[in-house]
Design a protein around this motif. Sequence first.
Motif, PDB file in Angstrom:
ATOM      1  N   ASP A 182       0.827  -1.203   0.000  1.00 51.67           N
ATOM      2  CA  ASP A 182       0.000   0.000   0.000  1.00 51.67           C
ATOM      3  C   ASP A 182       0.861   1.252   0.000  1.00 51.67           C
ATOM      4  O   ASP A 182       0.605   2.198  -0.756  1.00 51.67           O
ATOM      5  CB  ASP A 182      -0.918  -0.017   1.226  1.00 51.67           C
ATOM      6  CG  ASP A 182      -1.863   1.167   1.260  1.00 51.67           C
ATOM      7  OD1 ASP A 182      -2.643   1.344   0.311  1.00 51.67           O
ATOM      8  OD2 ASP A 182      -1.823   1.928   2.245  1.00 51.67           O
ATOM      9  N   ALA A 183       1.898   1.275   0.821  1.00 50.55           N
ATOM     10  CA  ALA A 183       2.768   2.447   0.908  1.00 50.55           C
ATOM     11  C   ALA A 183       3.506   2.696  -0.409  1.00 50.55           C
ATOM     12  O   ALA A 183       3.577   3.829  -0.898  1.00 50.55           O
ATOM     13  CB  ALA A 183       3.770   2.275   2.039  1.00 50.55           C
ATOM     14  N   ILE A 184       4.033   1.635  -1.012  1.00 50.76           N
ATOM     15  CA  ILE A 184       4.801   1.802  -2.256  1.00 50.76           C
ATOM     16  C   ILE A 184       3.879   2.159  -3.420  1.00 50.76           C
ATOM     17  O   ILE A 184       4.224   2.995  -4.265  1.00 50.76           O
ATOM     18  CB  ILE A 184       5.600   0.519  -2.568  1.00 50.76           C
ATOM     19  CG1 ILE A 184       6.577   0.224  -1.432  1.00 50.76           C
ATOM     20  CG2 ILE A 184       6.368   0.677  -3.879  1.00 50.76           C
ATOM     21  CD1 ILE A 184       7.292  -1.107  -1.571  1.00 50.76           C
ATOM     22  N   LEU A 185       2.693   1.553  -3.475  1.00 51.84           N
ATOM     23  CA  LEU A 185       1.767   1.875  -4.565  1.00 51.84           C
ATOM     24  C   LEU A 185       1.252   3.305  -4.456  1.00 51.84           C
ATOM     25  O   LEU A 185       1.035   3.970  -5.475  1.00 51.84           O
ATOM     26  CB  LEU A 185       0.610   0.879  -4.584  1.00 51.84           C
ATOM     27  CG  LEU A 185       0.981  -0.547  -5.012  1.00 51.84           C
ATOM     28  CD1 LEU A 185      -0.206  -1.483  -4.890  1.00 51.84           C
ATOM     29  CD2 LEU A 185       1.520  -0.555  -6.447  1.00 51.84           C
ATOM     30  N   HIS A 186       1.046   3.799  -3.246  1.00 54.11           N
ATOM     31  CA  HIS A 186       0.686   5.208  -3.092  1.00 54.11           C
ATOM     32  C   HIS A 186       1.787   6.099  -3.674  1.00 54.11           C
ATOM     33  O   HIS A 186       1.514   7.092  -4.357  1.00 54.11           O
ATOM     34  CB  HIS A 186       0.470   5.535  -1.611  1.00 54.11           C
ATOM     35  CG  HIS A 186      -0.922   5.287  -1.126  1.00 54.11           C
ATOM     36  ND1 HIS A 186      -1.425   4.025  -0.959  1.00 54.11           N
ATOM     37  CD2 HIS A 186      -1.927   6.147  -0.792  1.00 54.11           C
ATOM     38  CE1 HIS A 186      -2.687   4.105  -0.534  1.00 54.11           C
ATOM     39  NE2 HIS A 186      -3.009   5.378  -0.423  1.00 54.11           N
ATOM     40  N   MET A 187       3.009   5.737  -3.408  1.00 52.59           N
ATOM     41  CA  MET A 187       4.149   6.477  -3.947  1.00 52.59           C
ATOM     42  C   MET A 187       4.165   6.403  -5.475  1.00 52.59           C
ATOM     43  O   MET A 187       4.415   7.396  -6.172  1.00 52.59           O
ATOM     44  CB  MET A 187       5.443   5.890  -3.372  1.00 52.59           C
ATOM     45  CG  MET A 187       6.713   6.594  -3.806  1.00 52.59           C
ATOM     46  SD  MET A 187       8.157   5.797  -3.033  1.00 52.59           S
ATOM     47  CE  MET A 187       9.490   6.750  -3.781  1.00 52.59           C
ATOM     48  N   ALA A 188       3.875   5.210  -6.014  1.00 55.79           N
ATOM     49  CA  ALA A 188       3.865   5.017  -7.472  1.00 55.79           C
ATOM     50  C   ALA A 188       2.815   5.894  -8.144  1.00 55.79           C
ATOM     51  O   ALA A 188       3.067   6.483  -9.205  1.00 55.79           O
ATOM     52  CB  ALA A 188       3.601   3.546  -7.799  1.00 55.79           C
TER      53      ALA A 188
END
Length: 288
Positions: free
Chosen positions: A243-249
Amino acid sequence: MSDPESPVRMINFRRVRDACGHFDRETVQSTGFEDNPHRTVVVPTVEHPLGSPAAAGGGRSAARAGSRDRGVALPAEATPLRRKPVQQRSAQRVEKMLVACAQLIDEVGYDGLTTTLIAERAGVAVGSLYQFFPDKRAVVQELTLRNLDRFVRTISARFEELELEHWWDAVGAVFDVYLTMHREVPAFSRLHFGDVVDLRLLDPGKDNNAVIAEQLTTLISARFGIELTDLALPLAVAVEAADAILHMAFRRDPAGDDALVAEAKELVRGYLSTRMPADQPKHLPSPR
């Protein structure tokens, strides 16, 4: 949702009808208004964003029925509908409200959303909206719950359609479904699974990501015969990390930065490979 213990006041249905528009036949019959338009009844007082109370039927029994009808098992308290629409006309009206809500969130965001805007876009009286939803948060909650239901059902169907040889194939399918919804489903890119509104929008008893993790744990456990207890904690951690990395993406690129999406997949699959039971394969290929 109305609380049975909340304050009550006396309401004359003719006055409510004149102020809010029309009641559909379900409401009229359930209240007895059709037989006696001057009838005065006791209903819970519910405050909405415009500052005036809204009368509605339904209650917790309707909420529980709505929860049972979902593909996702959630507690009755998580169901925002004041009452479940029974007639086709009412169901279509609620659907128009949800479509309008999604469109408006894409245009003005959650902060700019109001019940008046939703009603106007849906082409219904605002009083009709309040028959089903107490406020804008409840409309967004129902929209998000339906997106979760769609997410779980789509993953389940994908598991049936694809030849998933290993657990990491399932992880890749989950990523693909999420990315497709983010790019194609109205308002999903703004709402995700509700964190922008409330970290416990899906279930008042747990974080939104915990609800997602539980659903994925059930699906992957059933598909690969892995014990739920072996999957629960690792998948909870994996969902938080992804979730954290996809938000960044998606902050970097509205369509999802490909490099960061690949990083998310590799991180999750690499982590889970160290947490899977001994009988599960560990030497997984890179998703790049």
